[in-house]
Design an enzyme around this catalytic site. Structure first.
Site, PDB file in Angstrom:
ATOM      1  N   GLY A 295       0.617  -1.153  -0.062  1.00 21.41           N
ATOM      2  CA  GLY A 295       0.055   0.098   0.002  1.00 21.41           C
ATOM      3  C   GLY A 295       0.841   1.226   0.071  1.00 21.41           C
ATOM      4  O   GLY A 295       2.116   1.211   0.140  1.00 21.41           O
TER       5      GLY A 295
ATOM      6  N   GLY B 190       0.256   8.343   3.050  1.00 18.59           N
ATOM      7  CA  GLY B 190       0.754   9.531   3.339  1.00 18.59           C
ATOM      8  C   GLY B 190       2.279   9.703   3.742  1.00 18.59           C
ATOM      9  O   GLY B 190       3.046  10.573   3.227  1.00 18.59           O
ATOM     10  N   PHE B 191       2.574   8.773   4.302  1.00 22.13           N
ATOM     11  CA  PHE B 191       3.891   8.705   4.987  1.00 22.13           C
ATOM     12  C   PHE B 191       4.864   8.041   3.925  1.00 22.13           C
ATOM     13  O   PHE B 191       6.256   8.439   3.809  1.00 22.13           O
ATOM     14  CB  PHE B 191       3.863   7.851   6.040  1.00 22.13           C
ATOM     15  CG  PHE B 191       5.410   7.614   6.628  1.00 22.13           C
ATOM     16  CD1 PHE B 191       5.944   8.248   7.592  1.00 22.13           C
ATOM     17  CD2 PHE B 191       6.117   6.530   6.504  1.00 22.13           C
ATOM     18  CE1 PHE B 191       6.967   8.070   8.349  1.00 22.13           C
ATOM     19  CE2 PHE B 191       7.320   6.274   6.979  1.00 22.13           C
ATOM     20  CZ  PHE B 191       7.722   7.073   8.254  1.00 22.13           C
ATOM     21  N   GLY B 192       4.451   7.194   3.047  1.00 26.28           N
ATOM     22  CA  GLY B 192       5.401   6.394   2.083  1.00 26.28           C
ATOM     23  C   GLY B 192       4.780   5.181   1.603  1.00 26.28           C
ATOM     24  O   GLY B 192       3.600   4.973   1.976  1.00 26.28           O
TER      25      GLY B 192
ATOM     26  N   VAL C  47       4.485   0.977   1.786  1.00 28.18           N
ATOM     27  CA  VAL C  47       4.606  -0.004   2.655  1.00 28.18           C
ATOM     28  C   VAL C  47       4.899  -1.347   1.761  1.00 28.18           C
ATOM     29  O   VAL C  47       4.138  -1.667   0.725  1.00 28.18           O
ATOM     30  CB  VAL C  47       3.061  -0.294   3.598  1.00 28.18           C
ATOM     31  CG1 VAL C  47       3.247  -1.578   4.539  1.00 28.18           C
ATOM     32  CG2 VAL C  47       2.864   0.996   4.231  1.00 28.18           C
TER      33      VAL C  47
ATOM     34  N   LYS D  14       7.485  -0.128   6.455  1.00 25.04           N
ATOM     35  CA  LYS D  14       7.094   1.203   5.811  1.00 25.04           C
ATOM     36  C   LYS D  14       8.115   1.993   5.936  1.00 25.04           C
ATOM     37  O   LYS D  14       8.684   2.189   6.778  1.00 25.04           O
ATOM     38  CB  LYS D  14       5.910   1.667   6.775  1.00 25.04           C
ATOM     39  CG  LYS D  14       5.104   2.873   6.669  1.00 25.04           C
ATOM     40  CD  LYS D  14       3.932   3.052   7.200  1.00 25.04           C
ATOM     41  CE  LYS D  14       3.936   4.063   8.423  1.00 25.04           C
ATOM     42  NZ  LYS D  14       2.621   4.141   9.003  1.00 25.04           N
TER      43      LYS D  14
ATOM     44  N   ASP E 161      -7.147   9.691  12.608  1.00 23.89           N
ATOM     45  CA  ASP E 161      -7.439   9.097  11.442  1.00 23.89           C
ATOM     46  C   ASP E 161      -8.006   7.759  11.288  1.00 23.89           C
ATOM     47  O   ASP E 161      -7.470   6.777  10.591  1.00 23.89           O
ATOM     48  CB  ASP E 161      -6.096   9.067  10.766  1.00 23.89           C
ATOM     49  CG  ASP E 161      -6.397   9.320   8.985  1.00 23.89           C
ATOM     50  OD1 ASP E 161      -7.396   9.664   8.582  1.00 23.89           O
ATOM     51  OD2 ASP E 161      -5.171   8.988   8.340  1.00 23.89           O
TER      52      ASP E 161
END
Ligand SMILES: *[C@@H]1O[C@H](CO)[C@@H](O)[C@H](O)[C@H]1NC(C)=O
Ligand SMILES: *[C@@H]1O[C@H](CO)[C@@H](O)[C@H](O)[C@H]1NC(C)=O
Ligand SMILES: *[C@@H]1O[C@H](CO)[C@@H](O)[C@H](O)[C@H]1NC(C)=O
Ligand SMILES: *[C@@H]1O[C@H](CO)[C@@H](O)[C@H](O)[C@H]1NC(C)=O
Ligand SMILES: *[C@@H]1O[C@H](CO)[C@@H](O)[C@H](O)[C@H]1NC(C)=O
Ligand SMILES: *[C@@H]1O[C@H](CO)[C@@H](O)[C@H](O)[C@H]1NC(C)=O
Ligand SMILES: *[C@@H]1O[C@H](CO)[C@@H](O)[C@H](O)[C@H]1NC(C)=O
Ligand SMILES: *[C@@H]1O[C@H](CO)[C@@H](O)[C@H](O)[C@H]1NC(C)=O
Length: 863
Positions: A526, A529-531, A533, A547, A643
């Site tokens: 996936g 937002g962070f980067g 995975v 991740k 979230d």
């Protein structure tokens, strides 16, 4: 992803239902100086004090004046005096600490033996360079003979030293300046940074100096400082000079008295004149389909820009009528913006903040809006009411840009015609020329591009005059580098050094490369937002989720830290557990348990996975509720997830739900506080409307989002589906409406028909409805939600057993009467019960006691 899900990272997105608050602002400091003057000068009711009095503020310099200033000046009486400096000259001002506007007025004129063309200088304000190698005459024209610059500085020390420093054998001058306090919350620190997947980023505004490049009243007239919001005194210009190409849409306005500021938006955000006028695309669906409204703003390269867009729907009144996308520099900044959906009312104001790094390429910032291609909105249209563009200082503390190339010549040496001589305004001039030029948009577009290209080629061919500073502003990699090092500053060079030692296993980068087949794209589970995975295998084949953060994202850094800090403290069967992390070569990588069944969402819709049974769905919801309940109550200071959504609830091989993604989490209010005040973050469709309105975060915001998850689980459709008819777009609204009319079943997942017990369904619907209450105070606590879901599961399971025993038995009549006083319906009743549970941080204990109490209370067969 399939299913048309839209996840808008929301920043200062302010929705309103409440009364109008006319926040008046009175600046604490309001220092207006007429430089080189011996008398006070009043312009438009504001008194600019002489700097020539015995208590002179200035050190150094001589007073100069001109008897016949240009008639084209806006404030001739103010501009006809100046202070000239042949060596560094300073003004030292004592201020109230806080953010201040610093506005500088320059009107170049010759005085005795000071030649008008001879001034070249720098201006610094405390540690910041506002202007360097600045040549005022290269910015003026006879129509516009003065130069105005506006900055905003956070003066923390209480002293502002404004210094005018001439280049060797040159001189500096200043005609007038203003130093005025500004509302501390006028520009917030959070913006959605372009190229970061729309992540909300902290820009570092509190420590930065800002240059206000543009305040634009889109589709409107210019607004003078006197007519800006009380005490803020900005000058707003119309957008005519910036709108690009032939298709400029249409402009329109409503009386300013119709504009409504919700309580969350102070009136000083922008004057009602700005909101009361707008530019839209026009009435032709076919034409609108094929173009974007485009504005082009000349800017300086090497800086980060904060772009605020002001919206107010003036002409339409229902959601899904005007749904549009926003593009900045040809990148999508926002999708499916529906102003009415966001404000809930016509004529209510809102604004959104974006940030863009202008590191290379053309020195023009492109802003575009156009109908959202995927939406089913009634019209193909877009609207914009205002724009502000602010430049943030670079890491060297500078805001200075290049002077415009003074004379542009064609390659053959002849003077260029047609293009303006100021790079600062030339694109706009080209653009404006194109705008009035005719109908053939495409041809003009090409011409515009051609002109731009030619111009930059030309300027490249001619070496800049010796005094032009080299463009030494950082390139993007430099910016990135320094951003990271800035963040390092507080620690010892490690992102996680402050976290403590018990952080799980440390992985080397090589180990993780090995584990993920060098971050093989095929292993991507996936992208968040962070980067990204990745699926990986460590050691003897233990599967993990890896991740990998985007090292250039400052947001990512914060999230990385938050997540490590939180996860290392939390252990719970229903929270995804962190195995370890890696921070090497600026990499930020987290390693988690691999959740083989992936996100809950994929089991609901949009994939080929087999549908979940009602019992499985209930168990998953219970698991997630348990995880959230632990977050809220288990830690010493409760944690708010912020979230909660179906993609953040992951399932392991046994379909046990675990809550993931703590990047946005905040520790909850302490006992004395009742809420955490914060900029709105989260995902569109799941956001608590009260949090929208008040920007106050409580655990009840998670409860609201969880209510959306419950509805999604029941109906097997995305939280927001813009392809549906208007009233169905938002599941929270649609399902709530059905639930209120007792028709929830009509919209539930068809796969569930016939297999779920009506009582269980009823309980589930009631619970979701309670979670979705508009006011946080009316929503149950997570513990109560958990209790009710368990109850719904019991109803389902007992139904199964009863049905096995005697399928003709009417379940309802079998229920002991004591069961009916719907525990959910009376919150006080529920609280008593859930206290008896003593939900502790120890999951097993909790489960044990919970089910013990539970079976006594609700298992009809136990009675
Ligand atoms: C200018 O205004 C200031 C404050 O408004 C006042 O103190 C000062 O006396 C005035 N100076 C002159 C020369 O009028
Ligand atoms: C004048 O200011 C500049 C910076 O703007 C500084 O480099 C220079 O040393 C200063 N000169 C003197 C004489 O203080
Ligand atoms: C200043 O420069 C401009 C343009 O180069 C020129 O037209 C003007 O005559 C100059 N003024 C003086 C006083 O030298
Ligand atoms: C000004 O700086 C101080 C100290 O860094 C900070 O606490 C404050 O929030 C800043 N104010 C604004 C308006 O940015
Ligand atoms: C301010 O607005 C009023 C009414 O809209 C207008 O009459 C007036 O001229 C404006 N003032 C300035 C200085 O533009
Ligand atoms: C955006 O695209 C247009 C047309 O393709 C191009 O001319 C322009 O330079 C681009 N703008 C930016 C900032 O990349
Ligand atoms: C609008 O602008 C965006 C970004 O530049 C571009 O991708 C899109 O194709 C444009 N839409 C139309 C209809 O031109
Ligand atoms: C602006 O300058 C200050 C101080 O030099 C620095 O702390 C801050 O990070 C800079 N801002 C940006 C956006 O680089």
């Amino acid at each position: 992803m399939t299913g048309g899900r839209i996840c808008l990272p929301l920043l200062l997105l302010l929705v309103l239902f409440a009364a109008i608050a006319l926040a008046q602002y009175t600046p604490q400091d309001n220092i207006l100086i007429s430089c080189g003057s011996s008398t006070n000068v009043t312009v438009e009711g504001r008194v600019f004090m002489a700097d020539n009095t015995p208590n002179t503020l200035a050190s150094g310099g001589v007073s100069a004046s001109i008897s016949q200033p240009s008639p084209n000046l806006l404030y001739p009486t103010l501009m006809q005096q100046a202070r000239f400096f042949t060596s560094n000259g300073t003004y030292t001002l004592k201020l109230t600490p806080g953010r201040h506007w610093v506005r500088l007025y320059f009107y170049p004129f010759s005085f005795t033996n000071y030649d008008i063309n001879g001034s070249l200088f720098s201006v610094t304000a405390n540690q910041f360079v506002l202007l360097s190698e600045f040549q005022p005459t290269s910015w003026t024209t006879s129509a516009n003979p003065s130069v105005f610059r506006e900055y905003s500085l956070n003066v923390t020390s209480g002293t502002l030293v404004l210094s005018f420093d001439p280049a060797p054998s040159s001189y500096a001058f200043i005609n007038a300046f203003e130093v005025v306090s500004m509302p501390s919350d006028l520009y917030s620190d959070d913006a959605s940074l372009l190229g970061q997947g729309g992540d909300v980023t902290t820009l570092g505004l509190p420590d930065s100096a800002i240059q206000a490049m543009y305040h634009i009243n889109v589709g409107g007239v210019s607004v003078s400082p006197q007519n800006d919001s009380t005490g803020v005194w900005r000058t707003w210009e119309p957008d005519d000079g910036y709108i690009f190409a032939a298709a400029t849409g249409t402009t329109g306005s409503v009386p300013v008295t119709e504009i409504v500021y919700p309580t969350t938006v102070p009136e000083y955000i922008a004057p009602s004149t700005v909101y009361a006028s707008a530019r839209t695309m026009g009435s032709s669906t076919t034409i609108n389909q094929n173009f974007n409204l485009t504005w082009i703003f000349p800017v300086d390269l090497g800086y980060t820009y904060f772009v605020r867009m002001h919206f107010c729907e003036l002409f339409l009144s229902a959601i899904n009528q005007r749904v549009f996308n926003i593009y900045i520099n040809n990148q999508t900044a926002d999708t499916a913006v529906d102003v009415i959906a966001l404000t809930a009312h016509p004529d209510y104001v809102m604004y959104r903040d974006y940030a863009v790094v202008m590191s290379k390429g053309s020195n023009a910032l492109w802003l575009q809006i156009g109908p959202a291609p995927a939406s089913t909105s009634q019209y193909r249209d877009a609207i914009l009411n205002g724009v502000e563009i602010l430049k943030l200082n670079n890491t060297g503390g500078s805001l200075s840009g290049l002077n415009p190339a003074v004379a542009i010549t064609n390659p053959d040496g002849s003077p260029a015609t047609g293009t303006a001589s100021k790079s600062g305004s030339s694109s706009a001039a080209v653009v404006a020329g194109a705008a009035v030029g005719g109908v053939v948009a495409v041809a003009l577009l090409i011409a515009g591009i051609w002109l731009c290209c030619c111009r930059s080629k030309k300027s490249a061919k001619h070496p800049p005059p010796a005094w032009l500073p080299l463009p030494l502003h950082g390139n993007s990699s430099e910016t990135t580098q320094s951003k990271i090092s800035t963040s390092h500053k507080s620690g010892t060079g490690s992102y996680v050094s402050s976290v403590g030692s018990n952080l799980g296993r440390y992985f080397t980068f090589a180990e993780l490369q090995d584990a993920t087949n060098n971050f093989d794209e095929c292993l991507i589970l996936g992208v968040g937002g962070f980067g990204k995975v990745y699926k990986g295998e460590i050691d003897d084949g233990t599967k993990v989720a890896v991740k990998r953060g985007n090292p250039t994202s400052e947001q990512g850094l914060t999230e990385f830290q938050t997540e490590i800090e939180l996860l290392s403290k939390l252990r719970h069967r229903h929270l995804v557990s962190l195995i370890g992390y890696c921070e090497e070569n600026c990499e930020m990588i987290l390693v988690y348990d691999y959740m083989s069944q992936g996100p809950l969402r994929g089991h609901l819709y949009g994939t080929d996975l087999p549908p979940l049974s009602w019992k499985q769905r209930l168990e998953i919801c219970i698991g997630a509720a348990r995880g959230l309940h632990y977050l809220h109550t288990g830690a010493a200071q409760g944690i708010i997830h912020r979230d909660v959504k179906t993609t953040n609830i992951l399932l392991d091989e046994n379909l046990v739900a675990k809550v993931a993604d703590f990047g946005l989490s905040k520790t909850g209010p302490t006992l004395e506080q009742t809420h955490v005040s914060t900029a709105v973050k989260g995902s569109f469709g799941y956001l608590d409307p009260e949090y929208f309105r008040r920007q106050q975060l409580t655990e009840k915001s998670d409860v609201y989002s969880f209510g959306v998850v419950l509805m999604e689980v029941l109906c097997a459709r995305p939280a927001i589906n813009p392809t549906l008819p208007r009233e169905q777009v938002n599941i929270a609204e649609w399902a709530l409406q059905k639930q209120k009319h007792g028709l929830l079943e009509t919209i539930m997942d068809p796969c569930l028909h016939g297999s779920c017990n009506p009582e269980s369904l009823q309980k589930f619907g009631d619970t979701a409805e309670k979670c979705l209450q508009d006011q946080g105070i009316d929503r149950p606590a997570m513990g109560d939600v958990l209790w009710n879901l368990e109850y719904a599961l019991q109803l389902q399971e007992n139904a199964g057993q009863l049905n096995l025993m005697d399928s003709s038995t009417n379940l309802v009549s079998l229920m002991p009467h004591a069961m009916s006083p719907h525990p959910v319906d009376d919150a006080s009743n529920v609280t008593g019960v859930s206290e008896a549970h003593s939900f502790g941080s120890d999951d097993d204990l909790e489960d044990a006691s919970a089910s013990a109490v539970f079976s006594q209370l609700v298992n009809p067969q136990g009675r």
